[in-house]
Design an enzyme around this catalytic site. Sequence first.
Site, PDB file in Angstrom:
ATOM      1  N   ARG A   1       1.094  -1.041   0.252  1.00  0.00           N
ATOM      2  CA  ARG A   1       0.148   0.251  -0.132  1.00  0.00           C
ATOM      3  C   ARG A   1       0.561   1.293   0.047  1.00  0.00           C
ATOM      4  O   ARG A   1       1.285   1.673   1.219  1.00  0.00           O
ATOM      5  CB  ARG A   1      -1.223   0.262   0.941  1.00  0.00           C
ATOM      6  CG  ARG A   1      -1.626   1.221   1.687  1.00  0.00           C
ATOM      7  CD  ARG A   1      -2.782   0.990   2.829  1.00  0.00           C
ATOM      8  NE  ARG A   1      -3.826   0.904   1.835  1.00  0.00           N
ATOM      9  CZ  ARG A   1      -5.253   0.260   2.246  1.00  0.00           C
ATOM     10  NH1 ARG A   1      -5.198   1.045   3.436  1.00  0.00           N
ATOM     11  NH2 ARG A   1      -5.940  -0.366   1.505  1.00  0.00           N
TER      12      ARG A   1
ATOM     13  N   HIS B   1      -7.115   1.045  -6.646  1.00  0.00           N
ATOM     14  CA  HIS B   1      -6.955   0.091  -5.326  1.00  0.00           C
ATOM     15  C   HIS B   1      -8.015  -1.304  -6.075  1.00  0.00           C
ATOM     16  O   HIS B   1      -9.508  -1.780  -5.914  1.00  0.00           O
ATOM     17  CB  HIS B   1      -8.454   1.241  -4.664  1.00  0.00           C
ATOM     18  CG  HIS B   1      -7.926   0.003  -3.069  1.00  0.00           C
ATOM     19  ND1 HIS B   1      -7.333  -0.747  -2.888  1.00  0.00           N
ATOM     20  CD2 HIS B   1      -8.489   0.036  -2.038  1.00  0.00           C
ATOM     21  CE1 HIS B   1      -7.800  -1.703  -1.506  1.00  0.00           C
ATOM     22  NE2 HIS B   1      -8.446  -0.719  -1.264  1.00  0.00           N
TER      23      HIS B   1
ATOM     24  N   GLN C   1      -9.796  -4.422  -3.865  1.00  0.00           N
ATOM     25  CA  GLN C   1     -11.141  -3.796  -3.510  1.00  0.00           C
ATOM     26  C   GLN C   1     -12.425  -3.938  -4.730  1.00  0.00           C
ATOM     27  O   GLN C   1     -13.172  -4.225  -4.406  1.00  0.00           O
ATOM     28  CB  GLN C   1     -11.168  -2.593  -3.712  1.00  0.00           C
ATOM     29  CG  GLN C   1     -12.842  -1.140  -2.809  1.00  0.00           C
ATOM     30  CD  GLN C   1     -12.483  -2.041  -0.968  1.00  0.00           C
ATOM     31  OE1 GLN C   1     -11.914  -2.100  -0.447  1.00  0.00           O
ATOM     32  NE2 GLN C   1     -13.514  -2.692  -0.813  1.00  0.00           N
TER      33      GLN C   1
ATOM     34  N   ASP D   1     -17.180   6.883  -1.635  1.00  0.00           N
ATOM     35  CA  ASP D   1     -16.429   6.238  -0.528  1.00  0.00           C
ATOM     36  C   ASP D   1     -16.733   7.847  -0.584  1.00  0.00           C
ATOM     37  O   ASP D   1     -16.777   8.291  -0.602  1.00  0.00           O
ATOM     38  CB  ASP D   1     -14.868   5.883  -1.440  1.00  0.00           C
ATOM     39  CG  ASP D   1     -13.692   5.834  -0.684  1.00  0.00           C
ATOM     40  OD1 ASP D   1     -13.627   5.364   0.689  1.00  0.00           O
ATOM     41  OD2 ASP D   1     -12.715   6.157  -1.446  1.00  0.00           O
TER      42      ASP D   1
ATOM     43  N   CYS E   1     -16.490   0.798  -0.141  1.00  0.00           N
ATOM     44  CA  CYS E   1     -15.119   0.055   1.037  1.00  0.00           C
ATOM     45  C   CYS E   1     -14.292  -0.079   1.679  1.00  0.00           C
ATOM     46  O   CYS E   1     -13.900  -0.398   2.819  1.00  0.00           O
ATOM     47  CB  CYS E   1     -14.138   0.620  -0.257  1.00  0.00           C
ATOM     48  SG  CYS E   1     -13.571   2.260   0.324  1.00  0.00           S
TER      49      CYS E   1
ATOM     50  N   ARG F   1     -12.870  -8.547   0.657  1.00  0.00           N
ATOM     51  CA  ARG F   1     -11.405  -9.218   0.008  1.00  0.00           C
ATOM     52  C   ARG F   1     -10.467 -10.233   0.789  1.00  0.00           C
ATOM     53  O   ARG F   1     -10.140 -10.527   0.207  1.00  0.00           O
ATOM     54  CB  ARG F   1     -10.972  -7.500   1.494  1.00  0.00           C
ATOM     55  CG  ARG F   1     -12.289  -6.420   2.053  1.00  0.00           C
ATOM     56  CD  ARG F   1     -11.420  -5.902   0.112  1.00  0.00           C
ATOM     57  NE  ARG F   1     -10.353  -5.494   0.138  1.00  0.00           N
ATOM     58  CZ  ARG F   1      -9.088  -4.455   0.336  1.00  0.00           C
ATOM     59  NH1 ARG F   1      -9.694  -3.534   1.307  1.00  0.00           N
ATOM     60  NH2 ARG F   1      -7.760  -4.555  -0.217  1.00  0.00           N
TER      61      ARG F   1
HETATM   62  N1   CP Z   1     -11.103  -0.222   2.456  1.00  0.00           N
HETATM   63  C1   CP Z   1     -10.172  -0.722   2.400  1.00  0.00           C
HETATM   64  O1   CP Z   1      -9.232  -0.669   1.714  1.00  0.00           O
HETATM   65  O2   CP Z   1      -9.695  -0.632   3.951  1.00  0.00           O
HETATM   66  P1   CP Z   1      -8.459  -0.590   4.529  1.00  0.00           P
HETATM   67  O3   CP Z   1      -7.667   0.711   4.153  1.00  0.00           O
HETATM   68  O4   CP Z   1      -9.124  -0.267   6.253  1.00  0.00           O
HETATM   69  O5   CP Z   1      -7.127  -1.744   4.723  1.00  0.00           O
HETATM   70  N1  NVA Z   2      -9.916   6.474  -1.357  1.00  0.00           N
HETATM   71  C1  NVA Z   2      -9.360   6.084   0.117  1.00  0.00           C
HETATM   72  C2  NVA Z   2      -9.752   4.775   0.064  1.00  0.00           C
HETATM   73  C3  NVA Z   2      -9.441   3.683   1.650  1.00  0.00           C
HETATM   74  C4  NVA Z   2     -10.313   1.822   1.379  1.00  0.00           C
HETATM   75  C5  NVA Z   2      -8.384   6.679   0.351  1.00  0.00           C
HETATM   76  O1  NVA Z   2      -7.626   6.476  -0.474  1.00  0.00           O
HETATM   77  O2  NVA Z   2      -7.283   6.591   1.738  1.00  0.00           O
END
Ligand code: CP
Ligand code: NVA
Length: 300
Positions: free
Chosen positions: A102, A129, A132, A212, A249, A277
């Site tokens: 990440r 993502h 997701q 989101d 998500c 997930r």
């Molecule tokens: N939806 C998602 O990626 O959640 P986290 O940020 O908790 O991993």
């Molecule tokens: N769009 C959000 C998704 C988190 C899972 C972010 O990037 O923070």
Amino acid sequence: MSIRHFINLPEIGPETLKGILEHAHALKREKYNPPQILEGLSLVMAFDKRSTRTRLSFEVAMKQLGGHTIVMNMGEMQIAGSETIEDTAKVLSRFVDAVMLRMSSHEMMEELARWSTIPIINGMTDESHPCQIMADLLTIEEKLGAIEGKKIAWFGDYNNVCKTFAQAAPIFGFDLVISTPPDLKPEKTTADVIYQEDAKAAAKDADVLVTDTWVSMGQEGKSIEKFMPYQVNSALMALAKDGAIFMHCMPIHQNEEVTPEVLKTPASVIYDEAENRLHAQKAILAWCLEEAGVRVRKSA
Ligand code: CP
Ligand code: NVA
């Protein structure tokens, strides 16, 4: 043998992606008796941002399938100092079988993948993502049947999750309507991905309403006023098809992108989506590590 990175959906190929989705359904059916297909394999997970679902789902997925995980905070790795991406990628490749990252910079992830001799999995960048979206498609198919031809309406920010839905639409054959403030209108729309400024028109007859956060990680301090007309509330849900579902998500910001009323209705499938997930991750790991798994079994 080519390395199976899972970074950009369009580069993976529709048949492969549909196969991964099918496998995710099958692995969910085997939830209580998971096949030990990743026995002896190790995954590094490295993060430069917070995570609950991504970290948990990859960790549990690896362990349930017989593998191991190592979690690293990118800020504590030498890459945060002076070590190059090349050296980091080459060294990780000597220790473990796959890496889930990440990281904010999509370009940096792609560069790491170029030097890596093991699969790199995109656990979210500022651009996309994909893990997701695979879980979301699994959820939609479970709740509403085949994804092909479904109308998915996205509300709020034009962000990493929305952009990945847009990549998935032509691959999986669903229609995506993106409803955001006009200054965030996507530059490119297609037959499968259209823009609709009016949230009510976007919600009309949709199978899925999805949103989101309006403030993704790294955008703290941003003004949210302009997003209010794109809040998913009971009035918006009422315009959707009978039986339509609400997805997110997570993490959720109640009374911003969605109201608590919507979350309390049976239309909200957010916890199934979160659980999925895990099943999606298993199928992605299995695809990425298939070759490595064969190698390990042969040398045992
Ligand atoms: N939806 C998602 O990626 O959640 P986290 O940020 O908790 O991993
Ligand atoms: N769009 C959000 C998704 C988190 C899972 C972010 O990037 O923070």
